[in-house]
Design an enzyme around this catalytic site. Structure first.
Site, PDB file in Angstrom:
ATOM      1  N   CYS A 157      -7.894  -6.523  -1.975  1.00 43.63           N
ATOM      2  CA  CYS A 157      -8.951  -7.275  -2.634  1.00 43.63           C
ATOM      3  C   CYS A 157     -10.254  -7.090  -1.850  1.00 43.63           C
ATOM      4  CB  CYS A 157      -8.678  -8.767  -2.739  1.00 43.63           C
ATOM      5  SG  CYS A 157      -7.264  -9.165  -3.741  1.00 43.63           S
ATOM      6  N   ARG A 202      -9.985  -1.091  -2.075  1.00 40.02           N
ATOM      7  CA  ARG A 202      -9.136  -2.172  -1.569  1.00 40.02           C
ATOM      8  C   ARG A 202      -8.305  -2.815  -2.677  1.00 40.02           C
ATOM      9  NH1 ARG A 202     -11.381  -4.273   3.653  1.00 40.02           N
ATOM     10  NH2 ARG A 202      -9.829  -5.881   3.417  1.00 40.02           N
ATOM     11  N   TRP A 208      -6.508  -6.826  -6.080  1.00 36.74           N
ATOM     12  CA  TRP A 208      -5.170  -6.225  -5.995  1.00 36.74           C
ATOM     13  C   TRP A 208      -4.221  -7.397  -6.232  1.00 36.74           C
ATOM     14  CZ3 TRP A 208      -0.601  -6.598  -3.156  1.00 36.74           C
ATOM     15  CH2 TRP A 208       0.271  -5.506  -3.278  1.00 36.74           C
ATOM     16  N   ASN A 264      -9.252 -13.679  -1.107  1.00 35.90           N
ATOM     17  CA  ASN A 264      -8.439 -12.547  -0.661  1.00 35.90           C
ATOM     18  C   ASN A 264      -7.310 -13.114   0.189  1.00 35.90           C
ATOM     19  OD1 ASN A 264      -7.418 -10.204   0.422  1.00 35.90           O
ATOM     20  ND2 ASN A 264      -9.161  -9.824   1.780  1.00 35.90           N
ATOM     21  N   GLY A 265      -6.061 -12.890  -0.211  1.00 39.57           N
ATOM     22  CA  GLY A 265      -4.933 -13.417   0.567  1.00 39.57           C
ATOM     23  C   GLY A 265      -3.926 -14.091  -0.331  1.00 39.57           C
ATOM     24  N   GLU A 316       6.316  11.186   6.526  1.00 43.12           N
ATOM     25  CA  GLU A 316       4.918  11.079   6.095  1.00 43.12           C
ATOM     26  C   GLU A 316       4.649  11.974   4.875  1.00 43.12           C
ATOM     27  OE1 GLU A 316       2.443   9.330   6.304  1.00 43.12           O
ATOM     28  OE2 GLU A 316       0.673  10.559   5.950  1.00 43.12           O
ATOM     29  N   LYS A 323       3.341  10.591   1.286  1.00 42.49           N
ATOM     30  CA  LYS A 323       2.106  11.056   0.648  1.00 42.49           C
ATOM     31  C   LYS A 323       2.381  11.484  -0.786  1.00 42.49           C
ATOM     32  CE  LYS A 323      -0.190   9.981   2.699  1.00 42.49           C
ATOM     33  NZ  LYS A 323      -0.574   9.234   3.856  1.00 42.49           N
ATOM     34  N   GLU A 357       3.173   8.487  -3.142  1.00 44.23           N
ATOM     35  CA  GLU A 357       2.074   7.577  -3.460  1.00 44.23           C
ATOM     36  C   GLU A 357       1.008   8.194  -4.354  1.00 44.23           C
ATOM     37  OE1 GLU A 357      -0.110   5.892  -0.108  1.00 44.23           O
ATOM     38  OE2 GLU A 357       0.238   7.683   1.052  1.00 44.23           O
ATOM     39  N   HIS A 400      25.244  13.466   5.416  1.00 44.49           N
ATOM     40  CA  HIS A 400      25.861  12.135   5.459  1.00 44.49           C
ATOM     41  C   HIS A 400      25.566  11.336   4.191  1.00 44.49           C
ATOM     42  CE1 HIS A 400      27.169  12.858   9.521  1.00 44.49           C
ATOM     43  NE2 HIS A 400      25.945  13.274   9.814  1.00 44.49           N
ATOM     44  N   LYS A 415      -6.142  -0.141  -0.227  1.00 44.78           N
ATOM     45  CA  LYS A 415      -6.365   0.514   1.059  1.00 44.78           C
ATOM     46  C   LYS A 415      -5.887  -0.316   2.245  1.00 44.78           C
ATOM     47  CE  LYS A 415      -7.825   3.871   3.617  1.00 44.78           C
ATOM     48  NZ  LYS A 415      -6.946   5.031   3.680  1.00 44.78           N
TER      49      LYS A 415
HETATM   50  C1  F6R Z   1      -0.280   5.534   3.211  1.00 43.91           C
HETATM   51  C2  F6R Z   1      -1.072   4.489   3.856  1.00 43.91           C
HETATM   52  C3  F6R Z   1      -0.373   3.265   4.301  1.00 43.91           C
HETATM   53  C4  F6R Z   1      -1.039   2.681   5.559  1.00 43.91           C
HETATM   54  C5  F6R Z   1      -0.428   1.315   5.881  1.00 43.91           C
HETATM   55  C6  F6R Z   1      -1.022   0.727   7.145  1.00 43.91           C
HETATM   56  O1  F6R Z   1      -1.058   6.642   2.888  1.00 43.91           O
HETATM   57  O2  F6R Z   1      -2.263   4.600   3.985  1.00 43.91           O
HETATM   58  O3  F6R Z   1       0.985   3.469   4.499  1.00 43.91           O
HETATM   59  O4  F6R Z   1      -0.856   3.558   6.624  1.00 43.91           O
HETATM   60  O5  F6R Z   1      -0.663   0.450   4.807  1.00 43.91           O
HETATM   61  O6  F6R Z   1      -2.402   0.550   7.020  1.00 43.91           O
HETATM   62  P1  F6R Z   1      -3.320   0.433   8.289  1.00 43.91           P
HETATM   63  O7  F6R Z   1      -3.273   1.731   9.001  1.00 43.91           O
HETATM   64  O8  F6R Z   1      -4.672   0.124   7.748  1.00 43.91           O
HETATM   65  O9  F6R Z   1      -2.763  -0.665   9.134  1.00 43.91           O
END
Ligand code: F6R
Length: 601
Positions: free
Chosen positions: A2, A27, A74, A98-99, A473, A477, A480, A496, A596
């Site tokens: 948010c 966000r 969000w 926000n929260g 990772e 990626k 998402e 396994h 984000k």
């Molecule tokens: C994936 C991604 C998330 C963040 C996670 C932690 O691409 O960006 O998995 O890495 O939400 O966020 P931060 O780094 O802001 O604590």
């Protein structure tokens, strides 16, 4: 999670708020709304979907307003629709939130029995009505905000506007709020993120929890900070920082994510200069007596931490224990004096990570961070911070932040081992940057592989040792941004269980680097024998790998780049995911359901 933006001043508020929201949209983008004062009454426009829907709705109205608040959502409580969009407004007040209010249901019941009506399903509206409930009794907005704030549970930030008033109010608990102003300008800004205020302010103020901000553009002070007894508060931090208008356009790229992937060589090359400046006066005893490091983070940041664990453990006898912040925070901890905690975060605002930092602090542990946003909550709360200098990351899927986090981890390892030689690090980073440039220059090869595989339904990413976190990772990626099912596995774990998934419809993206080569190669053969489609990433001179692969992505893996191999293979996976998602036509910079910075648990 948010985005909040508020403005009061001599200019037309609506344009400023919309600009702020456009920078905050990463966000959360389920809906957006704006509330403003006009002729003493509160007006409201809110729309489901991306900010553009709100912009279209507003363009049809002529607004002349000096004060307003806006929000990008969000969704947590309540469906994604116009009604649940923020701001929430009644006759007297308008609020953005926000929260999460954890006791919203009990409070809603109480308020309903006292005659309050609710329009939305949100927890946020509960705060609005609770504030109004208190205000009806005492007609004092400041004390009513404190009362409502004390009655809600959970982490939240609010900005509040009252009808017929030229002031904005804000208060927060473990959620970000920043306010700002420019010398000699009759205006005040409040937001959930300094990024929204870029170019608008030169002084930023970060209040602590429970401090009420009164933003009054007509008073000489403009920003007043109050404690609960309404006496002035000094519990805020001032950052006199020139917020440069960073490159907030996509330039020649179609997406921020793509631009950010391509920024990496430059960021890598300039990192040592930042280290030199920041760590001139690093305390000698910074890591004295450390035997165990608790590495706690979320998502991509945690995977960066898992690479760093490899760095530290390969070269010292310090133990690094990693955990998801969302798990760590609910465990029964017993720590010794030889233990410290390291938190990695791009935003520095991730709710679970922040909660874990607090827990460690309460247990007397020293807390360190690798964090990208200077002045973020994590930055302010940790004992010592290592900035990762990735610049602003707009693409919701993290790319350049990961690379910088890992490099800061490399630097920390050297610092810890007292083997830091700036010239050597600068040279190594230069070599890494040039290896990255080579991959970026040859992106077309990766694009061709993407074209061959983008229609497959399932992907298994495999790697061993230091490449295992990269497999995780890479899969993260892809899922998402391309919305396909992808799993990251330690290559030796396939047999396994997951190997049951392998057939001609499953793609195995196998990272097979010289480290643990034979074992990883055998695992890939096991997949091939079961007709899995093989994409292999490995040394370009290795003919055996080329034969094994349906599609081979060869890399120049020299001995002096060894320590950075995970960053090189990860770059390939970033480009592969990006190109697959592009072919699928997804919303790459703002993937569905994501935001984000995750400021809720
Ligand atoms: C994936 C991604 C998330 C963040 C996670 C932690 O691409 O960006 O998995 O890495 O939400 O966020 P931060 O780094 O802001 O604590």
């Amino acid at each position: 999670m948010c985005g909040i933006m508020g403005y009061a001043g001599s200019l037309n508020s609506q344009k400023i708020i919309l600009t702020g929201l456009s920078r905050l949209e990463y966000r959360g983008y389920d809906s957006a709304g704006i509330s403003y004062q006009e002729n003493g009454s509160l007006q409201l426009v809110k729309k489901e979907g991306k900010l553009v829907n709100l912009e279209n709705a507003i363009s049809k109205i002529k607004i002349k307003s000096r004060i307003g608040i806006g929000h990008t959502r969000w969704a947590t409580h309540g469906k994604v629709n116009d009604t649940n969009a923020h701001p929430h407004q009644n006759e007297e007040f308008s609020i953005v939130h926000n929260g999460i209010i954890e006791n919203a249901n009990q409070l809603r019941e109480f308020l309903q029995t006292n005659g309050h009506k609710f329009k939305s399903e949100t927890d946020s509206e509960v705060f609005l009505e609770l504030l109004s409930y208190h205000y009806k009794q005492n007609q004092n907005i400041q004390s009513s905000i404190f009362k409502a704030y004390n009655e809600i549970e959970g982490n939240s930030a609010f900005v509040i506007m009252q009808k017929d008033s030229h002031k904005l109010y804000a208060i927060k608990r473990s959620a970000p709020i920043v306010c700002g102003l420019k010398q000699n300008e009759k205006e005040v800004f409040v937001s959930s993120d300094p990024y929204a205020l870029m170019g608008q302010v030169d002084n930023l103020y970060f209040p602590e929890d429970g401090v009420l901000i009164v933003a009054d553009y007509l008073s000489s002070k403009r920003l007043i900070f109050l404690e609960e007894n309404e006496t002035p508060s000094s519990r805020f931090k001032l950052q006199k920082k020139e917020l440069n208008e960073e490159i907030i356009s996509k330039g020649n790229f179609d997406h921020f994510m793509h631009k950010e992937i391509h920024e990496q060589p430059l960021l890598v090359s300039s990192l040592v200069e930042h280290f030199k400046k920041d760590y001139k006066d690093i305390p000698d005893d910074l890591f004295k007596g450390v035997r165990v490091v608790h590495l706690v983070s979320c998502g991509t940041a945690l995977y960066a931490g898992m690479v760093i664990k490899n760095f530290i453990e390969a070269r010292s006898d310090v133990k690094v224990l990693w955990d998801f912040a969302s798990e760590f925070r609910y465990k029964n901890h017993r720590f010794s004096t030889e233990e410290v905690a390291l938190f990695i975060s791009q935003s520095g605002e991730t709710a679970d990570t922040l909660a874990c930092q607090e827990i460690c602090k309460e247990h007397g542990l020293k807390t360190y961070s690798i964090v990208n946003v200077e002045g973020s909550t994590l930055f302010r709360n940790c004992d010592y911070n290592f900035l990762s200098y990735a610049g602003t990351e707009i693409g919701v899927a993290s790319t350049k932040a990961f690379t910088q986090q890992v490099l800061v981890g490399h630097f920390l390892t050297l610092l810890f081992l007292r083997q830091l030689d700036y010239e050597k690090v600068a040279l190594d980073f230069k070599k890494l940057a040039s290896a990255m440039n080579k991959i970026l220059d040859e992106e077309d090869k990766i694009k061709q592989v993407a074209q061959k595989i983008y229609n497959y339904k399932g992907f298994i990413f495999t790697g061993r040792g230091i490449q295992f976190p990269i497999a995780l990772e890479g899969a993260l990626k892809l899922k998402e941004i391309a919305y396909v099912h992808a799993e990251g596995y330690a290559a030796g774990e396939l047999k396994h269980g997951p190997i049951a998934l392998i057939d001609e419809n499953m793609v195995n993206i196998a990272i097979i680097t010289p480290d643990l080569y034979k074992k990883t190669y055998s695992n890939a053969q096991e997949v091939k024998a079961r007709k899995g489609k093989m994409v292999v990433i490995g040394d370009e001179s290795n003919k055996e790998l080329e034969e094994l692969a349906d599609y081979f992505i060869g890399l120049e893996l020299t001995e002096d780049l060894k320590v950075f191999e995970p960053l090189v293979t990860n770059l390939v996976l970033q480009l592969l995911s990006y190109n697959i998602a592009k072919l699928k036509g997804t919303d790459i910079d703002k993937p569905r359901n994501l935001a984000k910075s995750v400021t809720v648990e």
